[in-house]
Enzyme design. Structure first.
Site, PDB file in Angstrom:
ATOM      1  N   GLN A 203       0.605  -1.114  -0.124  1.00  0.00           N
ATOM      2  CA  GLN A 203      -0.288  -0.108   0.360  1.00  0.00           C
ATOM      3  C   GLN A 203       0.413   1.481  -0.049  1.00  0.00           C
ATOM      4  O   GLN A 203       0.936   2.287  -0.848  1.00  0.00           O
ATOM      5  CB  GLN A 203      -0.851  -0.273   1.373  1.00  0.00           C
ATOM      6  N   VAL A 232      -5.112   6.792  -4.208  1.00  0.00           N
ATOM      7  CA  VAL A 232      -5.110   5.426  -3.769  1.00  0.00           C
ATOM      8  C   VAL A 232      -5.272   5.517  -2.112  1.00  0.00           C
ATOM      9  O   VAL A 232      -5.306   7.032  -1.848  1.00  0.00           O
ATOM     10  CB  VAL A 232      -3.442   5.694  -4.150  1.00  0.00           C
ATOM     11  N   SER A 238      -6.923   1.357   4.615  1.00  0.00           N
ATOM     12  CA  SER A 238      -7.262   0.435   3.272  1.00  0.00           C
ATOM     13  C   SER A 238      -8.135  -0.553   3.499  1.00  0.00           C
ATOM     14  O   SER A 238      -7.228  -1.773   4.349  1.00  0.00           O
ATOM     15  CB  SER A 238      -6.255  -0.295   2.168  1.00  0.00           C
ATOM     16  N   HIS A 240      -8.303  -3.151   2.623  1.00  0.00           N
ATOM     17  CA  HIS A 240      -7.151  -4.965   1.826  1.00  0.00           C
ATOM     18  C   HIS A 240      -6.466  -5.107   2.820  1.00  0.00           C
ATOM     19  O   HIS A 240      -5.281  -6.588   2.920  1.00  0.00           O
ATOM     20  CB  HIS A 240      -7.417  -4.418   0.672  1.00  0.00           C
ATOM     21  N   GLU A 295     -17.683   1.198  -6.732  1.00  0.00           N
ATOM     22  CA  GLU A 295     -16.616  -0.286  -6.810  1.00  0.00           C
ATOM     23  C   GLU A 295     -18.007  -1.531  -6.647  1.00  0.00           C
ATOM     24  O   GLU A 295     -17.042  -2.065  -6.021  1.00  0.00           O
ATOM     25  CB  GLU A 295     -15.622  -0.537  -5.835  1.00  0.00           C
ATOM     26  N   HIS A 298     -16.166  -4.625  -5.077  1.00  0.00           N
ATOM     27  CA  HIS A 298     -14.669  -4.709  -3.627  1.00  0.00           C
ATOM     28  C   HIS A 298     -16.154  -5.102  -2.894  1.00  0.00           C
ATOM     29  O   HIS A 298     -16.643  -4.494  -2.823  1.00  0.00           O
ATOM     30  CB  HIS A 298     -14.144  -3.163  -3.698  1.00  0.00           C
TER      31      HIS A 298
HETATM   32 ZN    ZN Z   1     -11.033  -3.615  -3.346  1.00  0.00          ZN
END
Ligand code: ZN
Length: 324
Positions: A203, A232, A238, A240, A295, A298
């Site tokens: 990241q 970003v 994030s 993730h 999104e 996601h």
């Molecule tokens: Zn994602």
């Protein structure tokens, strides 16, 4: 003497230029600098002093522009007006960066077969029953809110499980993920995981690369930070990184863009993922709440109970947690 130096330098530059790429550029630069200095040397010595001064000024400016702020252990940056920057972020910001939005590398794609072959689901906890308990706990790992204003707690830990090769996620969601893929396959919907867990260093790399691009384009540090955080996710912000989010596409649609929402697979996920504990994390029309653009690929694991409530109330995780 002058002739000799020129010939030597030209030969040297030709040699490195022949290797191409960055070396060609360096050779060209050396020659340009040499020609300018050489010419000036024989015209006016004061001009050289002026060129040197200008060069020093440019160098100082460049070193200022590439200044990197102090970074804390958790990866966050020492910026006083971070909150201001967050406010400046437009609602059209994107959760993560995809310079190449099409995912074609086989190693970055995992389908149901991969999941079944690589995941020993019998050893893992399965999905919990629907509607058994509805007393939600804000401190539940499944409900951990991660966004630009809620970065990952320093003491947050979890165990990674392998989806396929280097593709990993929180091991507690492997079983619901597999169950969801199996259910989809039974209805002729073939899903693929394309981007699961990402560690902080990745990241940071994505973020810093974006920052550098903007700085090279002439942006100041603060401006570069602002525009980078729109494209970003700021390191530490994030989902993730906590292994609970997955980017999901299908064999016939490999682009991380809005079009996936109109595919059979995208529609199936939007309508059914909650049954397995996953929510469409950044829905259309909620950009002002999530701070992230729509999104359709996601998905975030929150557990079946929370996912069901969020789905039925047409909420976001932010709204759901707000009313707990
Ligand atoms: Zn994602």
């Amino acid at each position: 003497m002058r002739e000799n130096t020129r010939n030597k330098l030209t030969a040297y530059c030709k040699k490195i230029a022949s290797k191409g790429g960055i070396r060609l550029k360096i050779a060209q630069l050396i020659m340009v600098v040499y020609i300018v200095v050489d010419k000036l040397l024989f015209i006016n010595r004061y001009a050289i002093a002026r060129v040197c001064c200008a060069f020093l000024i440019i160098l100082t400016f460049l070193s200022e522009a590439s200044f990197t702020p102090m970074k804390f252990d958790d990866g966050s940056y020492d910026i006083d007006n971070y909150e201001e920057l967050v406010k400046l972020d437009s609602a059209e910001s994107q959760e993560e960066e995809y310079l190449i939005t099409e995912v074609t590398n086989e190693e970055d794609i995992a389908n149901l077969d991969d999941l079944v072959n690589n995941v020993d689901v019998d050893d893992l906890n399965g999905t919990e029953g629907v509607g058994v308990k509805k007393d939600f706990d804000k401190n539940d790992w499944k409900l951990l809110l991660v966004n630009k204003t809620h970065t990952i707690p320093d003491d947050y830990t979890f165990t990674l499980g392998v989806i396929k090769g280097s593709m990993k996620c929180d091991e507690r969601i492997l079983k619901p993920l597999t169950e969801m893929f199996e259910a989809a396959a039974k209805e002729g919907v073939n899903l693929t995981v394309v981007s699961p867990y990402r560690d902080l260093s990745r990241q940071e790399y994505l973020f810093e690369r974006k920052m550098k691009n903007y700085i090279n384009m002439g942006y100041s540090y603060i401006e570069a930070y602002k525009v980078s955080s729109q494209a970003v996710t700021v390191p530490g912000a994030s989902e993730h990184q906590i292994g609970l989010s997955l980017d999901i596409l299908c064999d016939t649609y490999k682009n991380l863009d809005e079009g996936f929402g109109d595919t059979k697979e995208g529609e199936w996920m939007a309508q059914n993922s909650y049954k397995y504990g996953f929510i469409l994390r950044y829905p259309s029309g909620k950009e002002d709440i999530t701070g992230i653009m729509y999104e359709p690929w996601h998905f975030r694991y929150v557990g079946i109970d929370a996912a069901t409530e969020i789905f039925e109330n047409n909420e976001t995780l932010e709204e759901f947690i707000e009313r707990l």
